[in-house]
Design a protein around this motif. Sequence first.
Motif, PDB file in Angstrom:
ATOM      1  N   UNK A 227      -5.653 -25.376  21.850  1.00  0.00           N
ATOM      2  CA  UNK A 227      -6.265 -26.145  20.761  1.00  0.00           C
ATOM      3  C   UNK A 227      -5.407 -27.317  20.318  1.00  0.00           C
ATOM      4  N   UNK A 228      -4.112 -27.103  20.223  1.00  0.00           N
ATOM      5  CA  UNK A 228      -3.237 -28.110  19.618  1.00  0.00           C
ATOM      6  C   UNK A 228      -2.212 -28.704  20.573  1.00  0.00           C
ATOM      7  N   UNK A 229      -2.019 -28.118  21.721  1.00  0.00           N
ATOM      8  CA  UNK A 229      -0.910 -28.509  22.588  1.00  0.00           C
ATOM      9  C   UNK A 229       0.284 -27.653  22.217  1.00  0.00           C
ATOM     10  N   UNK A 230       1.465 -28.123  22.492  1.00  0.00           N
ATOM     11  CA  UNK A 230       2.673 -27.358  22.184  1.00  0.00           C
ATOM     12  C   UNK A 230       3.062 -27.450  20.725  1.00  0.00           C
ATOM     13  N   UNK A 231       4.203 -26.887  20.425  1.00  0.00           N
ATOM     14  CA  UNK A 231       4.715 -26.871  19.050  1.00  0.00           C
ATOM     15  C   UNK A 231       4.873 -28.285  18.506  1.00  0.00           C
ATOM     16  N   UNK A 232       5.408 -29.198  19.324  1.00  0.00           N
ATOM     17  CA  UNK A 232       5.619 -30.566  18.860  1.00  0.00           C
ATOM     18  C   UNK A 232       4.293 -31.254  18.552  1.00  0.00           C
TER      19      UNK A 232
END
Length: 194
Positions: free
Chosen positions: A47-52
Amino acid sequence: MARTKEFDPDAALQSALELFWRRGYEATSVADLVEHLGIGRASIYATFGGKNELYLKAMDRYAEMRDPLLLAELSQPGPALPAVRAVVRRFAEEAAAPQERLNGCFVTNTAAELAPHDPAAARRVEISWERLEVPLHSALVRAQAQGELSGDRDPRALARMLLVLLQGIRVVGKASNDPARVRDAAEQALTLLD
């Protein structure tokens, strides 16, 4: 057939913003996000990509929540200096408030923690500062045109001084146990507008 999301991405983003804001980027692991958001690691990445990427989206969300309020405050018709003074005093009061003091300002926190080594975060910090400086400058130009501010004052330099002051208020407010420290600084800075 593709599975449908079993969570609200908007609510998850808001929850991630709150966690990052409270703990910072480095102190928040993907495992912390999984636990706090109540969704799986794969769902976060899908949904968002990685943590960054999630952090950057949280920064964007923070700006969406904060920036329009500031612009509305500073672009009211009528005398401009009372609006500028109100913004400076509001920043000081927020910085001294218990909850704000714990979290600080998400942008200021990012400026200190990530901007020196994360170009995408640094760009967002700079954009946020522009969104503060530009309406301050516009309000000060208006104040000068309306005779509220002396013609020999430099509205751009004053806006930049206020930007730096407001960011400093956020830092000191987060770290200091003395609310008078930020309030006194704000009031002293406001004397420069007289």
